[in-house]
Motif scaffolding. Structure first.
Motif, PDB file in Angstrom:
ATOM      1  N   THR A  42      43.226 -17.997 -71.954  1.00  0.00           N
ATOM      2  CA  THR A  42      42.509 -16.857 -71.358  1.00  0.00           C
ATOM      3  C   THR A  42      42.262 -17.033 -69.858  1.00  0.00           C
ATOM      4  O   THR A  42      41.633 -16.158 -69.240  1.00  0.00           O
ATOM      5  CB  THR A  42      41.138 -16.629 -72.044  1.00  0.00           C
ATOM      6  OG1 THR A  42      40.279 -17.744 -71.768  1.00  0.00           O
ATOM      7  CG2 THR A  42      41.273 -16.447 -73.549  1.00  0.00           C
ATOM      8  N   ILE A 124      23.352 -21.487 -71.262  1.00  0.00           N
ATOM      9  CA  ILE A 124      24.216 -22.681 -71.284  1.00  0.00           C
ATOM     10  C   ILE A 124      23.457 -23.855 -71.900  1.00  0.00           C
ATOM     11  O   ILE A 124      22.300 -24.093 -71.573  1.00  0.00           O
ATOM     12  CB  ILE A 124      24.684 -23.044 -69.853  1.00  0.00           C
ATOM     13  CG1 ILE A 124      25.697 -22.005 -69.360  1.00  0.00           C
ATOM     14  CG2 ILE A 124      25.291 -24.441 -69.811  1.00  0.00           C
ATOM     15  CD1 ILE A 124      26.315 -22.346 -68.022  1.00  0.00           C
ATOM     16  N   LYS A 128      26.311 -29.780 -74.577  1.00  0.00           N
ATOM     17  CA  LYS A 128      27.636 -29.396 -75.073  1.00  0.00           C
ATOM     18  C   LYS A 128      28.609 -29.297 -73.902  1.00  0.00           C
ATOM     19  O   LYS A 128      28.236 -28.772 -72.846  1.00  0.00           O
ATOM     20  CB  LYS A 128      27.542 -28.048 -75.783  1.00  0.00           C
ATOM     21  CG  LYS A 128      28.889 -27.552 -76.294  1.00  0.00           C
ATOM     22  CD  LYS A 128      28.740 -26.549 -77.393  1.00  0.00           C
ATOM     23  CE  LYS A 128      28.730 -25.132 -76.883  1.00  0.00           C
ATOM     24  NZ  LYS A 128      28.689 -24.182 -77.990  1.00  0.00           N
ATOM     25  N   GLY A 131      28.484 -28.510 -69.399  1.00  0.00           N
ATOM     26  CA  GLY A 131      27.404 -27.710 -68.808  1.00  0.00           C
ATOM     27  C   GLY A 131      27.917 -26.708 -67.795  1.00  0.00           C
ATOM     28  O   GLY A 131      27.155 -25.943 -67.223  1.00  0.00           O
ATOM     29  N   VAL A 133      30.785 -23.620 -67.447  1.00  0.00           N
ATOM     30  CA  VAL A 133      31.590 -22.748 -68.302  1.00  0.00           C
ATOM     31  C   VAL A 133      32.363 -21.781 -67.405  1.00  0.00           C
ATOM     32  O   VAL A 133      31.803 -21.232 -66.455  1.00  0.00           O
ATOM     33  CB  VAL A 133      30.681 -21.942 -69.266  1.00  0.00           C
ATOM     34  CG1 VAL A 133      31.498 -21.009 -70.156  1.00  0.00           C
ATOM     35  CG2 VAL A 133      29.837 -22.879 -70.124  1.00  0.00           C
ATOM     36  N   THR A 134      33.643 -21.581 -67.700  1.00  0.00           N
ATOM     37  CA  THR A 134      34.360 -20.550 -66.952  1.00  0.00           C
ATOM     38  C   THR A 134      34.237 -19.226 -67.692  1.00  0.00           C
ATOM     39  O   THR A 134      34.137 -19.188 -68.917  1.00  0.00           O
ATOM     40  CB  THR A 134      35.823 -20.910 -66.648  1.00  0.00           C
ATOM     41  OG1 THR A 134      36.340 -19.925 -65.744  1.00  0.00           O
ATOM     42  CG2 THR A 134      36.684 -20.963 -67.904  1.00  0.00           C
ATOM     43  N   ASP A 139      37.371 -11.432 -73.031  1.00  0.00           N
ATOM     44  CA  ASP A 139      37.568 -12.040 -74.345  1.00  0.00           C
ATOM     45  C   ASP A 139      36.395 -12.862 -74.861  1.00  0.00           C
ATOM     46  O   ASP A 139      36.436 -13.319 -75.997  1.00  0.00           O
ATOM     47  CB  ASP A 139      38.848 -12.883 -74.333  1.00  0.00           C
ATOM     48  CG  ASP A 139      40.075 -11.997 -74.286  1.00  0.00           C
ATOM     49  OD1 ASP A 139      40.625 -11.714 -75.363  1.00  0.00           O
ATOM     50  OD2 ASP A 139      40.454 -11.529 -73.189  1.00  0.00           O
ATOM     51  N   TYR A 212      36.644 -14.222 -82.163  1.00  0.00           N
ATOM     52  CA  TYR A 212      37.254 -15.530 -81.926  1.00  0.00           C
ATOM     53  C   TYR A 212      38.477 -15.771 -82.812  1.00  0.00           C
ATOM     54  O   TYR A 212      39.572 -16.056 -82.328  1.00  0.00           O
ATOM     55  CB  TYR A 212      36.206 -16.631 -82.126  1.00  0.00           C
ATOM     56  CG  TYR A 212      36.668 -17.988 -81.674  1.00  0.00           C
ATOM     57  CD1 TYR A 212      36.925 -18.224 -80.324  1.00  0.00           C
ATOM     58  CD2 TYR A 212      36.853 -19.023 -82.576  1.00  0.00           C
ATOM     59  CE1 TYR A 212      37.342 -19.463 -79.888  1.00  0.00           C
ATOM     60  CE2 TYR A 212      37.276 -20.271 -82.150  1.00  0.00           C
ATOM     61  CZ  TYR A 212      37.518 -20.482 -80.812  1.00  0.00           C
ATOM     62  OH  TYR A 212      37.943 -21.712 -80.398  1.00  0.00           O
TER      63      TYR A 212
HETATM   64  B1  A2H Z   1      35.001 -20.623 -74.210  1.00  0.00           B
HETATM   65  P1  A2H Z   1      31.898 -24.426 -79.131  1.00  0.00           P
HETATM   66 CL1  A2H Z   1      37.566 -16.304 -73.550  1.00  0.00          CL
HETATM   67  N1  A2H Z   1      27.028 -23.864 -73.290  1.00  0.00           N
HETATM   68  O1  A2H Z   1      35.908 -20.562 -73.042  1.00  0.00           O
HETATM   69  C1  A2H Z   1      27.415 -22.655 -73.742  1.00  0.00           C
HETATM   70  N2  A2H Z   1      28.706 -22.299 -73.922  1.00  0.00           N
HETATM   71  C2  A2H Z   1      29.641 -23.219 -73.634  1.00  0.00           C
HETATM   72  C3  A2H Z   1      29.318 -24.506 -73.153  1.00  0.00           C
HETATM   73  C4  A2H Z   1      27.938 -24.818 -72.983  1.00  0.00           C
HETATM   74  N3  A2H Z   1      27.543 -26.018 -72.525  1.00  0.00           N
HETATM   75  N4  A2H Z   1      30.458 -25.195 -72.931  1.00  0.00           N
HETATM   76  C5  A2H Z   1      31.460 -24.365 -73.267  1.00  0.00           C
HETATM   77  N5  A2H Z   1      30.990 -23.171 -73.680  1.00  0.00           N
HETATM   78  C6  A2H Z   1      31.735 -21.970 -74.139  1.00  0.00           C
HETATM   79  C7  A2H Z   1      36.445 -19.236 -72.840  1.00  0.00           C
HETATM   80  C8  A2H Z   1      36.125 -18.515 -74.107  1.00  0.00           C
HETATM   81  C9  A2H Z   1      35.294 -19.278 -74.916  1.00  0.00           C
HETATM   82  C10 A2H Z   1      36.575 -17.265 -74.534  1.00  0.00           C
HETATM   83  C11 A2H Z   1      36.181 -16.796 -75.769  1.00  0.00           C
HETATM   84  C12 A2H Z   1      35.326 -17.551 -76.584  1.00  0.00           C
HETATM   85  C13 A2H Z   1      34.880 -18.811 -76.146  1.00  0.00           C
HETATM   86  C14 A2H Z   1      35.846 -18.594 -71.621  1.00  0.00           C
HETATM   87  N6  A2H Z   1      34.436 -18.693 -71.559  1.00  0.00           N
HETATM   88  O2  A2H Z   1      34.055 -19.579 -76.899  1.00  0.00           O
HETATM   89  O3  A2H Z   1      30.484 -24.248 -79.523  1.00  0.00           O
HETATM   90  C15 A2H Z   1      33.155 -21.953 -73.676  1.00  0.00           C
HETATM   91  O4  A2H Z   1      33.626 -20.619 -73.681  1.00  0.00           O
HETATM   92  C16 A2H Z   1      33.569 -19.036 -78.113  1.00  0.00           C
HETATM   93  C17 A2H Z   1      32.922 -20.100 -78.962  1.00  0.00           C
HETATM   94  O5  A2H Z   1      32.223 -25.847 -78.725  1.00  0.00           O
HETATM   95  C18 A2H Z   1      33.962 -22.644 -74.783  1.00  0.00           C
HETATM   96  O6  A2H Z   1      35.177 -21.878 -74.901  1.00  0.00           O
HETATM   97  O7  A2H Z   1      32.806 -23.897 -80.176  1.00  0.00           O
HETATM   98  C19 A2H Z   1      33.076 -22.482 -75.994  1.00  0.00           C
HETATM   99  O8  A2H Z   1      31.791 -22.033 -75.545  1.00  0.00           O
HETATM  100  C20 A2H Z   1      32.876 -23.771 -76.765  1.00  0.00           C
HETATM  101  O9  A2H Z   1      32.045 -23.489 -77.845  1.00  0.00           O
END
Ligand code: A2H
Length: 253
Positions: A42, A124, A128, A131, A133-134, A139, A212
Motif C-alpha cells: 500500500t 498509537i 507495538k 511507535g 506508523v505510515t 486502505d 483487512y
Molecule cells: B498498517 P497489528 Cl493500508 N500503534 O500499515 C497503532 N497502529 C500501529 C502501530 C502502533 N504502534 N504500529 C503499526 N500500526 C498499524 C498500513 C496499513 C495497516 C493499511 C491497512 C491496515 C493496516 C498503513 N497504515 O493495519 O496489530 C500499521 O498500519 C491494520 C491492522 O500488528 C500496521 O500495518 O496487526 C498495523 O497497524 C499493525 O497492526
C-alpha cells in the motif's frame, strides 16, 4: 505481545534536511522515521506519517550512515536483530518526543506524494511496532479517521501545531480495488459504519476486520509496477523490492 512473533516491514521515511533545531545533533546523517507496516503493497498511497505526540522516541544509530527514529523498545529489539551500530546495544543520539517530530517533511519509498509530513495520531501504541506508523487513508480505517479528524477539526490542528498545508488538500489516492468496497475501501467502510473519530475503537476494529482480509484475498492493485495483479501476488514482490533496494528492513517482535 502474542505467542507468535509478528514480522513487520520497517519503511524508511527519510527526514528531508535542513533539520530543525531539535534535530541539529543529527545533521549530516541519513535520518529516517522507521514506520512498521503489515501492508508494504500500500506504500504508493502514503499521505503522511503518524507519531504519538506524548510518545518518547529516540534517534538510534543503526550503522555508519543510517539513524532510525523509533521507540527505545523497538531499538533494543532491532539491536538483537543485527540492526545497531554496536551489536546488541542501541546507541541513542538524541531523545525526542512525538511533538518534536510533528511537521517534519519526509520522503518515503514508493509514495506518489513526493514529500509528506509527520502528524499526530492519538491512538498509537508505544508497545507495538516502532511507535511510528505510515498513513495510507485509502486502505486503513485508522489512518482515514485520524486524517479526517485533523482535516475537519481546526482546533485539533492548532493544539498540535499542525499547519493547514500539511493536511490540506485532503487527497486520498486510490491504489487497490476491492470489488465489494471500491477503490477507497477504508473511506467507504468508515462512512458505512458512521465512524465518528479515530477514538471510535469498536467500530474501527470492525472496519479493520471488514477491509483487512478482503483487501488481501480479493484486492487488485490499480497502480504501480504490479498494476492489475492480485494483492496476494503483489505483496511479496513489493516487499522484496523494498528490502533489496534498501528502503525497508524487516523487524520482528
Ligand atoms: B498498517 P497489528 Cl493500508 N500503534 O500499515 C497503532 N497502529 C500501529 C502501530 C502502533 N504502534 N504500529 C503499526 N500500526 C498499524 C498500513 C496499513 C495497516 C493499511 C491497512 C491496515 C493496516 C498503513 N497504515 O493495519 O496489530 C500499521 O498500519 C491494520 C491492522 O500488528 C500496521 O500495518 O496487526 C498495523 O497497524 C499493525 O497492526
Amino acid at each position: 505481545e502474542g505467542v507468535q512473533p509478528q514480522e513487520y516491514v520497517l519503511i524508511k521515511m527519510e527526514v528531508v534536511p535542513p533539520f530543525p533545531p531539535n534535530l541539529k545533533a543529527l545533521e549530516g546523517r541519513k535520518v529516517y522515521l522507521a514506520a512498521a507496516t503489515l501492508r508494504p503493497e500500500t506504500m504508493y498511497g502514503q499521505t503522511n506519517c503518524w507519531v504519538l505526540p506524548d510518545g518518547k522516541y529516540g534517534a538510534f544509530e543503526i550503522n555508519d550512515t543510517d539513524v532510525f527514529v523509533l521507540t527505545s523498545r523497538a531499538a533494543l529489539n532491532l539491536a538483537y536483530q543485527g540492526l545497531s551500530k554496536v551489536p546488541e546495544k542501541p546507541t541513542c543520539l538524541a531523545e525526542l518526543s512525538g511533538n518534536d517530530l510533528i511537521g517534519l517533511p519526509l520522503k518515503s519509498p514508493l509514495s506518489f506524494n513526493d514529500v509528506i509530513y509527520a502528524l499526530p495520531m492519538l491512538t498509537i501504541l508505544t508497545d507495538k511496532g516502532t511507535g511510528i506508523v505510515t498513513s495510507v487513508p485509502s486502505d486503513s480505517p485508522d489512518d482515514f479517521m485520524a486524517l479526517q479528524d485533523l482535516v475537519s477539526k481546526p482546533a485539533l490542528r492548532q493544539k498540535f501545531g499542525v499547519k493547514d498545508e500539511w493536511v490540506l488538500p485532503f487527497n486520498i489516492i486510490p491504489i487497490i480495488n476491492i470489488p465489494e468496497f471500491g477503490d477507497k475501501s477504508a473511506e467507504k467502510v468508515c462512512l458505512d459504519l458512521k465512524i465518528k473519530s479515530q477514538n471510535d475503537k469498536e467500530k474501527l476494529a470492525e472496519a479493520k476486520r471488514m477491509t483487512y482480509l478482503k483487501g488481501f484475498t480479493d484486492g487488485t492493485m490499480i497502480v504501480g509496477e504490479f498494476n492489475g495483479r492480485k494483492v496476494q501476488e503483489a505483496k511479496p514482490l513489493i516487499k522484496k523490492q523494498l528490502l533489496e533496494e534498501g528502503t525497508a528492513v524487516l523487524y520482528s517482535e
